[in-house]
Design a protein around this motif. Structure first.
Motif, PDB file in Angstrom:
ATOM      1  N   LEU A 159      70.648  13.081  12.417  1.00  0.00           N
ATOM      2  CA  LEU A 159      71.467  11.900  12.667  1.00  0.00           C
ATOM      3  C   LEU A 159      71.696  11.694  14.161  1.00  0.00           C
ATOM      4  O   LEU A 159      71.632  10.563  14.664  1.00  0.00           O
ATOM      5  CB  LEU A 159      72.795  12.021  11.933  1.00  0.00           C
ATOM      6  CG  LEU A 159      72.723  11.938  10.406  1.00  0.00           C
ATOM      7  CD1 LEU A 159      74.052  12.342   9.791  1.00  0.00           C
ATOM      8  CD2 LEU A 159      72.329  10.534   9.947  1.00  0.00           C
ATOM      9  N   GLU A 160      71.964  12.787  14.875  1.00  0.00           N
ATOM     10  CA  GLU A 160      72.132  12.675  16.325  1.00  0.00           C
ATOM     11  C   GLU A 160      70.854  12.156  16.974  1.00  0.00           C
ATOM     12  O   GLU A 160      70.891  11.328  17.897  1.00  0.00           O
ATOM     13  CB  GLU A 160      72.530  14.020  16.908  1.00  0.00           C
ATOM     14  CG  GLU A 160      73.963  14.422  16.572  1.00  0.00           C
ATOM     15  CD  GLU A 160      74.311  15.825  17.025  1.00  0.00           C
ATOM     16  OE1 GLU A 160      75.517  16.082  17.191  1.00  0.00           O
ATOM     17  OE2 GLU A 160      73.386  16.657  17.187  1.00  0.00           O
TER      18      GLU A 160
ATOM     19  N   PHE B 251      73.365   8.578  16.106  1.00  0.00           N
ATOM     20  CA  PHE B 251      74.724   8.637  15.582  1.00  0.00           C
ATOM     21  C   PHE B 251      75.570   9.634  16.379  1.00  0.00           C
ATOM     22  O   PHE B 251      75.063  10.651  16.859  1.00  0.00           O
ATOM     23  CB  PHE B 251      74.716   9.083  14.116  1.00  0.00           C
ATOM     24  CG  PHE B 251      74.207   8.058  13.150  1.00  0.00           C
ATOM     25  CD1 PHE B 251      75.073   7.243  12.436  1.00  0.00           C
ATOM     26  CD2 PHE B 251      72.834   7.909  12.932  1.00  0.00           C
ATOM     27  CE1 PHE B 251      74.606   6.308  11.535  1.00  0.00           C
ATOM     28  CE2 PHE B 251      72.351   6.976  12.034  1.00  0.00           C
ATOM     29  CZ  PHE B 251      73.232   6.169  11.331  1.00  0.00           C
TER      30      PHE B 251
ATOM     31  N   ARG C 259      74.045   2.822  13.700  1.00  0.00           N
ATOM     32  CA  ARG C 259      74.296   3.906  14.654  1.00  0.00           C
ATOM     33  C   ARG C 259      75.734   3.905  15.192  1.00  0.00           C
ATOM     34  O   ARG C 259      76.179   4.908  15.743  1.00  0.00           O
ATOM     35  CB  ARG C 259      73.338   3.797  15.837  1.00  0.00           C
ATOM     36  CG  ARG C 259      71.866   3.980  15.504  1.00  0.00           C
ATOM     37  CD  ARG C 259      71.063   3.994  16.803  1.00  0.00           C
ATOM     38  NE  ARG C 259      69.651   4.197  16.580  1.00  0.00           N
ATOM     39  CZ  ARG C 259      68.739   3.216  16.558  1.00  0.00           C
ATOM     40  NH1 ARG C 259      69.128   1.959  16.740  1.00  0.00           N
ATOM     41  NH2 ARG C 259      67.460   3.490  16.364  1.00  0.00           N
ATOM     42  N   THR C 260      76.423   2.789  15.059  1.00  0.00           N
ATOM     43  CA  THR C 260      77.792   2.715  15.584  1.00  0.00           C
ATOM     44  C   THR C 260      78.800   3.405  14.669  1.00  0.00           C
ATOM     45  O   THR C 260      79.967   3.559  15.054  1.00  0.00           O
ATOM     46  CB  THR C 260      78.220   1.252  15.782  1.00  0.00           C
ATOM     47  OG1 THR C 260      78.249   0.578  14.516  1.00  0.00           O
ATOM     48  CG2 THR C 260      77.250   0.529  16.717  1.00  0.00           C
ATOM     49  N   GLN C 261      78.382   3.826  13.482  1.00  0.00           N
ATOM     50  CA  GLN C 261      79.286   4.479  12.539  1.00  0.00           C
ATOM     51  C   GLN C 261      79.498   5.942  12.943  1.00  0.00           C
ATOM     52  O   GLN C 261      78.537   6.718  12.972  1.00  0.00           O
ATOM     53  CB  GLN C 261      78.718   4.418  11.119  1.00  0.00           C
ATOM     54  CG  GLN C 261      78.509   3.010  10.595  1.00  0.00           C
ATOM     55  CD  GLN C 261      77.670   2.996   9.329  1.00  0.00           C
ATOM     56  OE1 GLN C 261      78.130   2.568   8.282  1.00  0.00           O
ATOM     57  NE2 GLN C 261      76.432   3.443   9.426  1.00  0.00           N
TER      58      GLN C 261
ATOM     59  N   VAL D 129      77.996  12.449  15.864  1.00  0.00           N
ATOM     60  CA  VAL D 129      78.287  13.333  14.741  1.00  0.00           C
ATOM     61  C   VAL D 129      79.260  14.429  15.168  1.00  0.00           C
ATOM     62  O   VAL D 129      79.056  15.092  16.199  1.00  0.00           O
ATOM     63  CB  VAL D 129      77.000  13.986  14.186  1.00  0.00           C
ATOM     64  CG1 VAL D 129      77.319  14.896  13.004  1.00  0.00           C
ATOM     65  CG2 VAL D 129      75.988  12.915  13.779  1.00  0.00           C
TER      66      VAL D 129
ATOM     67  N   VAL E 121      80.364   9.850  12.387  1.00  0.00           N
ATOM     68  CA  VAL E 121      80.074  10.714  11.240  1.00  0.00           C
ATOM     69  C   VAL E 121      80.848  12.027  11.380  1.00  0.00           C
ATOM     70  O   VAL E 121      80.781  12.688  12.420  1.00  0.00           O
ATOM     71  CB  VAL E 121      78.565  11.020  11.133  1.00  0.00           C
ATOM     72  CG1 VAL E 121      78.272  11.855   9.880  1.00  0.00           C
ATOM     73  CG2 VAL E 121      77.747   9.731  11.116  1.00  0.00           C
TER      74      VAL E 121
ATOM     75  N   PRO F 221      78.306  -2.264   9.877  1.00  0.00           N
ATOM     76  CA  PRO F 221      78.788  -0.885   9.940  1.00  0.00           C
ATOM     77  C   PRO F 221      80.117  -0.675   9.212  1.00  0.00           C
ATOM     78  O   PRO F 221      80.981  -1.558   9.181  1.00  0.00           O
ATOM     79  CB  PRO F 221      78.953  -0.636  11.444  1.00  0.00           C
ATOM     80  CG  PRO F 221      78.088  -1.639  12.108  1.00  0.00           C
ATOM     81  CD  PRO F 221      78.118  -2.842  11.218  1.00  0.00           C
TER      82      PRO F 221
ATOM     83  N   LEU G 187      66.580   3.148   8.828  1.00  0.00           N
ATOM     84  CA  LEU G 187      67.686   3.000   9.755  1.00  0.00           C
ATOM     85  C   LEU G 187      67.826   1.565  10.239  1.00  0.00           C
ATOM     86  O   LEU G 187      66.863   0.951  10.697  1.00  0.00           O
ATOM     87  CB  LEU G 187      67.470   3.921  10.958  1.00  0.00           C
ATOM     88  CG  LEU G 187      68.499   3.822  12.078  1.00  0.00           C
ATOM     89  CD1 LEU G 187      69.871   4.313  11.606  1.00  0.00           C
ATOM     90  CD2 LEU G 187      68.019   4.615  13.292  1.00  0.00           C
TER      91      LEU G 187
ATOM     92  N   LEU H 257      72.777   5.068   6.658  1.00  0.00           N
ATOM     93  CA  LEU H 257      71.592   4.747   7.457  1.00  0.00           C
ATOM     94  C   LEU H 257      71.200   3.279   7.340  1.00  0.00           C
ATOM     95  O   LEU H 257      70.735   2.674   8.311  1.00  0.00           O
ATOM     96  CB  LEU H 257      70.408   5.600   6.994  1.00  0.00           C
ATOM     97  CG  LEU H 257      70.360   7.064   7.403  1.00  0.00           C
ATOM     98  CD1 LEU H 257      69.271   7.779   6.626  1.00  0.00           C
ATOM     99  CD2 LEU H 257      70.106   7.181   8.899  1.00  0.00           C
TER     100      LEU H 257
END
Length: 221
Positions: A185-186, A190, A158-160, A192, A162, A131, A153, A126
């Protein structure tokens, strides 16, 4: 710097998987899955398995064991000691920096964890301003309230991508907690991938195969 167990799949690795174990285990715990996970044609990888610090764990009567943070309560809402989470995130960041100094930048490092280790993976992910190549969180939960997660955050995080996996019969971290973490996370932006397996608080062969497929896409970019 935490002590680590390291395995390399070839000479001069250009990618790293930094993998955090669960409560009471150590860095040797997940090393045996490396031959099962790695696929032909992947670039050389360095797997780094750190040992968590030894600390008293409240729910185990204060017994000292390897733990990424104290577990104060069985209730997930009050389970994680946030100061301990932050201290372990700082230890993980030091290991990520060491890999950068050894020639593997964050964009070629994947952070993975099981149970407590997965919680640290999510907490660290987070807050990443730079990233990582991806986050892998197995049989775990988000170790902080949603408001805290939102406050910590970083936009770039957010580009990572999961990958999450959970046992449908998990008595330690209920499936609902893993689903809630994935949905949180979504909600934060993110991408996911969540997989469910008919198992308890464990890892299974089908899960390793699915993770290998997910990693394949990351490692071929």
């Amino acid at each position: 710097m935490l002590e680590t167990v390291e395995l390399e799949t070839g000479p001069a690795p250009q990618w790293c998987v930094l993998w955090l174990h669960g409560l009471g285990a150590d860095g040797h715990d997940f090393a045996p899955i490396v031959p099962e996970l790695v696929r032909p044609g992947w670039p050389a990888l360095r797997f780094v398995f750190p040992h968590a610090p030894v600390r008293p764990v409240t729910i185990n009567g204060g017994m000292r064991m390897r733990a990424w943070y104290d577990i104060r309560d069985l209730d997930l809402a009050n389970r994680a000691d946030l100061d301990g989470v932050d201290a372990s995130v700082a230890e993980v960041e030091a290991l990520i920096a060491r890999e950068a100094a050894r020639g593997i930048p964050p964009q070629r490092l994947l952070l993975a964890g099981f149970s407590q280790g997965g919680a640290i993976t999510l907490a660290a992910g987070l807050a990443r301003r730079e990233p990582l190549a991806g986050l892998i969180a197995l049989s775990t939960y988000l170790p902080m309230p949603m408001a805290t997660a939102q406050a910590r955050l970083q936009p770039q995080a957010r580009t990572q991508p999961v990958f999450m996996a959970h046992g449908t019969f998990d008595p330690v971290v209920p499936l609902a907690a893993g689903v809630a973490a994935a949905q949180a996370l979504e909600g934060l932006g993110f991408a996911v991938t969540l997989r469910r397996y008919p198992m308890q608080h464990a890892v299974c062969g089908e899960e390793i195969a699915d993770l290998a497929g997910w990693l394949d896409a990351r490692l071929k970019t």
